[in-house]
Design an enzyme around this catalytic site. Structure first.
Site, mmCIF file in Angstrom:
data_model
loop_
_atom_site.group_PDB
_atom_site.id
_atom_site.type_symbol
_atom_site.label_atom_id
_atom_site.label_comp_id
_atom_site.label_asym_id
_atom_site.label_seq_id
_atom_site.Cartn_x
_atom_site.Cartn_y
_atom_site.Cartn_z
ATOM 1 N N VAL A 78 6.916 2.242 -10.007
ATOM 2 C CA VAL A 78 7.225 1.426 -11.191
ATOM 3 C C VAL A 78 7.548 2.311 -12.386
ATOM 4 O O VAL A 78 7.135 3.469 -12.465
ATOM 5 C CB VAL A 78 6.035 0.494 -11.586
ATOM 6 N N HIS A 97 -2.255 0.068 0.728
ATOM 7 C CA HIS A 97 -2.055 -0.988 -0.261
ATOM 8 C C HIS A 97 -1.101 -2.022 0.329
ATOM 9 O O HIS A 97 -0.558 -1.806 1.424
ATOM 10 C CB HIS A 97 -1.532 -0.435 -1.601
ATOM 11 N N TRP A 132 -3.819 7.826 -2.689
ATOM 12 C CA TRP A 132 -4.177 6.940 -1.566
ATOM 13 C C TRP A 132 -4.665 7.767 -0.378
ATOM 14 O O TRP A 132 -3.871 8.259 0.411
ATOM 15 C CB TRP A 132 -2.973 6.098 -1.154
ATOM 16 N N GLN A 135 -6.180 -6.736 -0.987
ATOM 17 C CA GLN A 135 -5.331 -6.752 -2.168
ATOM 18 C C GLN A 135 -4.420 -7.973 -2.122
ATOM 19 O O GLN A 135 -4.202 -8.552 -1.057
ATOM 20 C CB GLN A 135 -4.439 -5.507 -2.217
ATOM 21 N N ALA A 139 6.155 -5.989 -10.423
ATOM 22 C CA ALA A 139 5.296 -6.043 -9.243
ATOM 23 C C ALA A 139 3.874 -5.764 -9.682
ATOM 24 O O ALA A 139 3.640 -5.130 -10.717
ATOM 25 C CB ALA A 139 5.739 -5.015 -8.210
ATOM 26 N N ARG A 164 -8.679 2.523 2.994
ATOM 27 C CA ARG A 164 -8.620 3.846 2.355
ATOM 28 C C ARG A 164 -9.739 4.736 2.859
ATOM 29 O O ARG A 164 -10.882 4.300 2.960
ATOM 30 C CB ARG A 164 -8.703 3.723 0.835
HETATM 31 C C1 YSA Z 1 0.948 -0.954 -8.671
HETATM 32 C C2 YSA Z 1 2.210 -1.208 -9.127
HETATM 33 C C3 YSA Z 1 2.955 -2.124 -8.456
HETATM 34 O O1 YSA Z 1 4.261 -2.343 -8.853
HETATM 35 C C4 YSA Z 1 2.468 -2.843 -7.389
HETATM 36 C C5 YSA Z 1 1.205 -2.592 -6.936
HETATM 37 C C6 YSA Z 1 0.436 -1.646 -7.579
HETATM 38 C C7 YSA Z 1 -0.914 -1.334 -7.075
HETATM 39 C C8 YSA Z 1 -0.912 -0.170 -6.142
HETATM 40 N N1 YSA Z 1 -0.242 -0.450 -4.898
HETATM 41 C C9 YSA Z 1 -2.328 0.234 -5.843
HETATM 42 O O2 YSA Z 1 -2.782 0.177 -4.707
HETATM 43 N N2 YSA Z 1 -3.028 0.604 -6.928
HETATM 44 S S1 YSA Z 1 -4.591 0.974 -6.904
HETATM 45 O O3 YSA Z 1 -4.845 2.050 -6.014
HETATM 46 O O4 YSA Z 1 -5.024 1.179 -8.260
HETATM 47 O O5 YSA Z 1 -5.314 -0.315 -6.335
HETATM 48 C C10 YSA Z 1 -5.066 -1.576 -6.929
HETATM 49 C C11 YSA Z 1 -6.359 -2.352 -7.044
HETATM 50 O O6 YSA Z 1 -7.016 -2.417 -5.780
HETATM 51 C C12 YSA Z 1 -7.372 -1.675 -7.949
HETATM 52 O O7 YSA Z 1 -7.140 -2.033 -9.285
HETATM 53 C C13 YSA Z 1 -8.663 -2.217 -7.454
HETATM 54 O O8 YSA Z 1 -8.889 -3.504 -7.985
HETATM 55 C C14 YSA Z 1 -8.411 -2.347 -5.978
HETATM 56 N N3 YSA Z 1 -8.952 -1.211 -5.213
HETATM 57 C C15 YSA Z 1 -8.421 0.019 -5.075
HETATM 58 N N4 YSA Z 1 -9.189 0.794 -4.295
HETATM 59 C C16 YSA Z 1 -10.230 0.029 -3.901
HETATM 60 C C17 YSA Z 1 -10.074 -1.246 -4.494
HETATM 61 N N5 YSA Z 1 -10.965 -2.229 -4.295
HETATM 62 C C18 YSA Z 1 -12.009 -1.950 -3.500
HETATM 63 N N6 YSA Z 1 -12.226 -0.768 -2.882
HETATM 64 C C19 YSA Z 1 -11.368 0.251 -3.060
HETATM 65 N N7 YSA Z 1 -11.566 1.390 -2.432
#
Ligand code: YSA
Length: 326
Positions: free
Chosen positions: A251, A168, A149, A208, A294, A194
């Protein structure tokens, strides 16, 4: 003619005038310098007694002012032109009303679907403490997973707490569990940030929707059921999706979910898993009594798939040719 009769006749003439010429004619008739009837009265004052001069003079002058004002008002009304009549038989004109942004529409739909599945909708702060965004989610300062992140840190001149724009919506898991007892099921829609390079599927500011379900016997099978129900309601029963093993510090086990695009390519839309014991410890839940799943899904990505939008940046372009299509 006495003044009272003159007044009545002059007012009548002015009010009945149908155009500027007729108003001008009335002006000449009563106030004209040579022949005006009121002018004649004023001129005759010089032959009167001082007493008559005073009473009649004052009244005549007042009348002159009154008539002049009336004439100006009437002329101004003609200058504005005739009143336009409203034609009730003409077809109506369409008003250009504003409407919700496509991301707002998706947000509304997601809230409705999860509400119907008995989830509560809660929201949290965009400016967040390091503890909620990272530490309490089992990502201490030294943890290499922090690199997942890229973070906008915010200078804090008020306290010693390190602040950031939440990367997030997961910090609300911690905030919610600190304030509530299990069992519960919530979603947390919200804006996230981000510090990363943008491309067709990445923005620095996106949305999100977090989900958290905690109870005595919640399992990953329950997660699969909820997500399948959601996808089918949101995209229709034809939707194809897959679960992949993945890793997030908060997780165990962790999964990611992809959706199949029309061309056959898979797009990752969410991370998820079973809540880690260390997260339960951080919020003082006893992990022997509760378990939970989650997830965090990318709202923009879901909108892209649903509407067939090739580039996430279009949502934030402010280009009306784009937003007007929804
Ligand atoms: C994972 C496990 C949990 O128990 C709960 C939540 C999560 C998700 C975690 N917090 C997270 O942020 N994962 S992630 O970085 O992979 O982002 C989740 C989703 O947000 C991605 O699958 C994507 O659909 C979206 N995302 C991430 N970065 C992005 C984005 N969408 C647009 N622009 C970006 N820069």
């Amino acid at each position: 003619m006495d003044l009272t009769a003159l007044k009545a006749s002059a007012i009548q003439d002015i009010e009945r005038a149908n155009n500027t010429q007729e108003v001008e004619a009335a002006r000449v008739k009563y106030l004209g310098r040579k022949e005006g009837e009121l002018t004649a009265i004023l001129r005759g004052l010089k032959d009167m007694t001082p007493e008559e001069k005073r009473t009649l003079g004052t009244a005549a002058n007042e009348l002159r002012q009154e008539l002049e004002a009336l004439i100006e008002k009437k002329l101004a009304a003609f200058a504005r032109g005739p009143r336009t009549r409203f034609d009730v038989t003409k077809p109506g004109k369409k008003l250009a009303l504003g409407h919700a942004h496509p991301l707002t529409k998706i947000d509304t739909q997601i809230r409705e679907i999860f509400s119907s599945l008995n989830f509560s909708v809660v929201e949290g702060p965009e400016l967040e403490e390091e503890r909620y965004n990272f530490d309490a989610l089992n990502i201490p300062g030294w943890h290499p997973a922090r690199d997942m992140w890229d973070t906008f840190w915010v200078k804090n001149e008020v306290s010693a707490k390190r602040m950031l724009m939440r990367t997030h919506t997961s910090p609300m898991q911690v905030r919610y569990m600190e304030a509530h007892k299990a069992p519960f099921q919530i979603i947390v829609p919200g804006r996230t940030f981000r510090y990363e390079a943008t491309d067709a599927s990445h923005e620095i500011n996106f949305y999100q929707v977090e989900g958290l379900v905690v109870g005595p016997d919640v399992t990953l099978a329950n997660f699969k059921f909820v997500i399948e129900a959601f996808f089918k309601r949101f995209f229709g029963s034809e939707v194809e999706f897959r679960f992949r093993p993945s890793y997030f510090p908060f997780v165990e086990p962790g999964v990611e979910v992809d959706i199949r695009l029309p061309g056959g390519r898979w797009l990752e839309v969410m991370g998820a898993g079973m809540v880690h014991r260390n997260v339960f410890d951080a919020v003082k839940y006893d992990f022997r009594n509760v378990q939970g799943f989650a997830f965090g899904m990318g709202l923009d990505r879901l909108a892209m798939i649903k509407y067939g939008i090739p580039d996430i940046r279009l949502f934030y372009s402010g280009d009306l040719r784009f937003t007007k299509q929804f």
